[in-house]
Design an enzyme around this catalytic site. Structure first.
Site, mmCIF file in Angstrom:
data_model
loop_
_atom_site.group_PDB
_atom_site.id
_atom_site.type_symbol
_atom_site.label_atom_id
_atom_site.label_comp_id
_atom_site.label_asym_id
_atom_site.label_seq_id
_atom_site.Cartn_x
_atom_site.Cartn_y
_atom_site.Cartn_z
ATOM 1 N N CYS A 26 45.775 54.151 14.430
ATOM 2 C CA CYS A 26 45.780 52.959 15.333
ATOM 3 C C CYS A 26 45.284 51.840 14.683
ATOM 4 C CB CYS A 26 45.076 53.158 16.708
ATOM 5 S SG CYS A 26 45.485 52.259 18.119
ATOM 6 N N CYS A 30 39.958 50.952 20.762
ATOM 7 C CA CYS A 30 39.526 50.714 22.068
ATOM 8 C C CYS A 30 38.289 51.568 22.343
ATOM 9 C CB CYS A 30 40.376 51.240 22.850
ATOM 10 S SG CYS A 30 42.105 50.123 22.701
ATOM 11 N N CYS A 33 39.257 55.091 23.861
ATOM 12 C CA CYS A 33 40.055 55.948 23.223
ATOM 13 C C CYS A 33 39.395 56.997 22.067
ATOM 14 C CB CYS A 33 41.149 55.183 22.671
ATOM 15 S SG CYS A 33 42.197 54.598 23.721
ATOM 16 N N CYS A 247 51.838 69.175 31.583
ATOM 17 C CA CYS A 247 51.109 67.839 31.731
ATOM 18 C C CYS A 247 49.856 67.925 30.639
ATOM 19 C CB CYS A 247 50.331 67.662 33.002
ATOM 20 S SG CYS A 247 49.482 66.060 33.153
ATOM 21 N N CYS A 249 47.122 66.341 30.694
ATOM 22 C CA CYS A 249 45.982 65.806 31.064
ATOM 23 C C CYS A 249 44.644 66.265 30.247
ATOM 24 C CB CYS A 249 45.919 66.132 32.445
ATOM 25 S SG CYS A 249 45.969 68.050 32.933
ATOM 26 N N CYS A 271 45.320 70.907 38.008
ATOM 27 C CA CYS A 271 45.154 69.496 37.848
ATOM 28 C C CYS A 271 43.720 69.203 38.017
ATOM 29 C CB CYS A 271 45.892 68.710 39.079
ATOM 30 S SG CYS A 271 47.764 68.527 38.851
ATOM 31 N N CYS A 274 42.473 63.345 36.668
ATOM 32 C CA CYS A 274 42.844 62.256 36.398
ATOM 33 C C CYS A 274 44.107 61.758 37.363
ATOM 34 C CB CYS A 274 43.545 62.445 34.992
ATOM 35 S SG CYS A 274 44.872 63.871 35.141
#
Length: 299
Positions: A26, A30, A33, A247, A249, A271, A274
């Site tokens: 990147c 941030c 991140c 997912c 997550c 889950c 998030c």
């Protein structure tokens, strides 16, 4: 009294959703991140992308392609995505917008999502963006109808509403998607944004999205199923290696990640806390199959 009965009843069809995340570095830092140094083999990554595309009929799927870093740092990959989009695949690219407007040149068939945390430097304090960069991102979003992905980390609601008002005044026709700064390792969310506190705009997520966000914030638990679980799947690409998971997550158990092959469906996905852009994915305009055209499987 007579009632006209339409048969078969009209059904809104949506495309399948496949998220592809490729390795990448990147060019911004941030504070929220996790960025890892990595060397990207662009030809190998392109081969892996083609293996994934080959699994699907063009236009039956919306592919969201992004990077662990910033994908426009890898022009060969983005150029290849443009090539596949020109062939009929529906491809959206998530970018931090720092390479605008150059990143758009020669890529007319790609759809775009830009990450930006508001319309001012103060709102983007955790991204480190300067005002000219922010202005270029918003200019491109308004011109293209690109979607905007905004991390809410505690910016004052007054500034959030000024952001909404600015986009409204410029005739923005995309989707402004607020998502909370994620809670790592299943911890409760630390920020809350209420729909009733926001200025109304057609480009906001539905009220139910914010209700779910509020519920997770208040209870630390989910009470609804995300569209990622009902209609999505993730590919993680590292050169020639492809991993898959329902997912991606945070804190997903490692045994649920598997190698390239058929997708796996789950009756009870674990889950966490998030909530993000996939929550109401099926309601997005990009996901809709045009009326009058019903793709049927070959038998």
């Amino acid at each position: 009294m007579t009632t006209d009965i339409v048969w078969p009843p009209p059904v809104r069809q949506v495309r399948a959703y496949r998220n592809i995340v490729v390795d990448g570095a990147c060019n911004i830092r941030c504070t929220y991140c996790e960025v890892k140094k990595t060397k990207v083999d662009q030809p190998a990554t392109i081969r892996s992308l083609d293996r994934i595309f080959a699994e699907y009929e063009p236009d039956a799927v919306l592919f969201r392609v992004e990077s662990d870093g910033e994908i426009t740092l890898y022009p060969k990959i983005v150029d290849h995505l443009q090539k596949r989009a020109a062939e009929g695949y529906r491809v959206e690219v998530l970018s931090n917008g720092t390479k605008l407007p150059r990143a758009l040149e020669g890529r007319p068939d790609l759809l775009w999502v830009f990450s930006v945390d508001g319309h001012t430097e103060a709102m983007n304090a955790k991204r480190g963006l300067k005002q000219p960069q922010i202005d270029r991102i918003l200019d491109a979003a308004v011109e293209l109808g690109a979607e905007l992905q905004t991390v809410y980390w505690g910016q004052p609601v007054e500034e959030v509403n000024a952001y909404i008002d600015l986009l409204e005044s410029r005739g923005y026709r995309g989707l402004l998607h607020f998502m909370p700064l994620l809670a790592f390792k299943g911890r409760p969310l630390t920020v809350n944004l209420r729909y009733q506190d926001l200025h109304p705009a057609d480009f906001l997520a539905p009220p139910e999205y914010f209700r779910r966000w509020n519920h997770i914030f208040e209870t630390g638990r989910r009470d609804a199923v995300c569209d990622q679980i009902t209609n999505g799947y993730n590919y993680q690409v590292s050169g020639d290696e492809i991993r898959m998971v329902k997912c991606d997550c945070y804190s997903v158990p490692k045994h649920l990640v598997h190698g390239f092959g058929p997708i796996r469906e789950f009756d009870d996905w674990p889950c966490g806390t998030c909530i993000a852009n996939q929550e109401f994915n099926n309601s997005r305009e990009r996901m809709r199959v045009p009326q009058g055209r019903i793709p049927l499987p070959l038998v």
